[in-house]
Motif scaffolding. Structure first.
Motif, PDB file in Angstrom:
ATOM      1  N   GLU A   1     -42.638  16.189  -3.653  1.00  0.00           N
ATOM      2  CA  GLU A   1     -41.666  17.306  -3.272  1.00  0.00           C
ATOM      3  C   GLU A   1     -41.466  17.963  -4.621  1.00  0.00           C
ATOM      4  OE1 GLU A   1     -41.225  14.162  -2.673  1.00  0.00           O
ATOM      5  OE2 GLU A   1     -39.908  13.784  -0.805  1.00  0.00           O
TER       6      GLU A   1
ATOM      7  N   TYR B   1     -36.153  19.157   6.116  1.00  0.00           N
ATOM      8  CA  TYR B   1     -36.967  18.385   4.672  1.00  0.00           C
ATOM      9  C   TYR B   1     -38.099  17.875   4.933  1.00  0.00           C
ATOM     10  CZ  TYR B   1     -37.886  14.504   1.590  1.00  0.00           C
ATOM     11  OH  TYR B   1     -38.454  13.577   0.816  1.00  0.00           O
ATOM     12  N   LYS B   2     -39.068  18.214   4.124  1.00  0.00           N
ATOM     13  CA  LYS B   2     -40.788  17.731   4.502  1.00  0.00           C
ATOM     14  C   LYS B   2     -40.663  16.785   3.469  1.00  0.00           C
ATOM     15  CE  LYS B   2     -45.543  19.452   3.797  1.00  0.00           C
ATOM     16  NZ  LYS B   2     -46.292  20.633   3.772  1.00  0.00           N
ATOM     17  N   GLU B   3     -40.751  15.622   4.083  1.00  0.00           N
ATOM     18  CA  GLU B   3     -40.892  14.535   3.343  1.00  0.00           C
ATOM     19  C   GLU B   3     -42.259  14.302   2.451  1.00  0.00           C
ATOM     20  OE1 GLU B   3     -41.662  10.187   4.838  1.00  0.00           O
ATOM     21  OE2 GLU B   3     -39.291  10.082   4.748  1.00  0.00           O
TER      22      GLU B   3
END
Length: 294
Positions: A92, A274-276
Motif C-alpha cells: 500500500e 481498504y485494498k489490502e
C-alpha cells in the motif's frame, strides 16, 4: 526542465567525493562523462558551479547556494522510486491504523519498529480513539484497519478478522475499601463507583457496567491514574495494570469460587474501502502474535 537527475547526481557526488574522478568511480562512468554532465548542467542553468582555475575544481558561490537544493531533489527522487517499487510489489502507498488505547504499550511499539523496517516507504497514520469511535471511523472510511476489544456485535461497514484474547482484570487502588477483600461475587462491585471507558459520542457497552455509580473516562491511562487515587474500581487490561500491581499502587480484586481474570476477544476490523496489500497482511499476522494476547 533544464537539467536531469544524472547531472544533479554528478554535481552532488563531485562535491561529496572531492573530485570529478572520484565521482566518476562512484557512478561507474568515465571522468569525461562526469565532466560533460556538469558542464551541460552549467550551460542549462546559465551559471558556473565550479571554479576550474585550480588543480581541483572548487564550488563557486552559486554552486554552494544550489547544492542543498540539488541534494533535496535527489533525495525526493530516491523516495519516489522506492515508493513506486514498493507499490509495484503489492505494498500500500499509505495506511491508517486505529488502535484502542487498551492495546498500546511497549509490545505494540516494538512491533511498529519491525513494521517500519519491513515497510520503510509506507506512509503510516496512527490513531488511538475509543472503541466505539474506531468502529465509526472504519465505517466512514477514515480508518483502514482498526484493532480493538470486540464489541460482540455484528456491524455494517467493516469486515472482521478475529485475533486472540486479552486478559482483563478488576482493580482498585490500595486505599480503596475493596482492596484486600475476598469478594463473594461480581455483584459486590455494584456497591462501589466504577470507572469505565467512554467514547466521544458517549456510547458505552452496557454489559460492562456493573455499578449504577459510574464515572466515564475517555483515556485508559487517565482511568488507571484515577484508580490509583482510590476514586473507584475498574476493569483494565492485565498487561497495562501489571506494573502498578507489582509496585503495590493497585490491587487485583479477587472473588470467591472463581477466577480473577476475564478474557475478552480482540478483533481487527477492516474498511471495505481498504485494498489490502502486503503491509496489511503483515500487520494481521504480527498483531495476532502480540505476547499479551492468549
Amino acid at each position: 526542465m533544464r537539467f536531469n537527475l544524472e547531472q544533479l547526481r554528478a554535481f552532488s557526488l563531485s562535491v561529496e567525493r572531492g573530485s570529478f574522478s572520484a565521482a566518476a568511480r562512484e557512478m561507474g562512468k568515465a571522468q569525461s562523462a562526469v565532466s560533460t554532465a556538469i558542464s551541460n548542467l552549467e550551460l542549462d542553468l546559465g551559471l558556473e558551479l565550479f571554479d576550474r582555475s585550480r588543480r581541483e575544481p572548487t564550488l563557486t558561490e552559486e554552486g554552494k547556494a544550489l547544492l542543498p537544493q540539488a541534494k533535496a531533489l535527489l533525495e525526493q527522487a530516491q523516495l519516489f522510486e522506492g515508493r513506486a517499487d514498493s507499490m509495484a510489489a503489492g505494498e500500500e502507498g499509505r495506511l491508517t491504523l486505529a488502535v484502542e488505547e487498551s492495546l498500546i504499550g511497549d509490545v505494540l511499539e516494538e512491533m511498529l519498529v519491525r513494521f517500519e523496517q519491513a515497510f520503510p516507504q509506507l506512509e503510516l497514520e496512527l490513531l488511538n480513539p475509543a472503541r466505539r469511535d474506531i468502529i465509526r471511523l472504519v465505517q466512514e472510511g477514515r480508518v483502514d484497519i482498526g484493532v480493538l476489544i470486540s464489541v460482540m456485535e455484528a456491524g455494517e461497514g467493516y469486515y472482521i478478522k478475529p485475533l486472540r484474547q486479552m486478559a482483563i482484570v478488576a482493580v482498585a487502588g490500595t486505599n480503596h475499601p475493596l482492596s484486600g477483600q475476598m469478594l463473594p461475587s461480581f455483584a459486590e462491585l455494584g456497591n462501589h463507583r466504577q470507572l469505565r471507558l467512554t467514547s466521544r459520542s458517549g456510547q458505552i457497552v452496557a454489559s460492562e457496567q456493573l455499578s449504577s455509580r459510574a464515572w466515564k473516562v475517555e483515556s485508559q491511562y487517565f482511568l488507571m491514574d484515577l484508580v490509583k487515587r482510590g476514586l473507584g474500581w475498574a476493569w483494565v487490561p492485565e498487561h497495562m495494570a501489571r506494573p502498578w500491581l507489582d509496585d503495590g499502587s493497585m490491587t487485583l480484586l479477587r472473588f470467591e469460587g472463581r477466577g480473577d481474570v476475564v478474557h475478552m476477544p480482540v478483533d481487527l476490523i477492516i474498511s471495505p474501502k481498504y485494498k489490502e496489500g502486503t503491509a496489511g497482511q503483515w500487520l494481521y499476522k504480527e498483531l495476532a502474535e502480540l505476547e499479551f494476547l492468549v
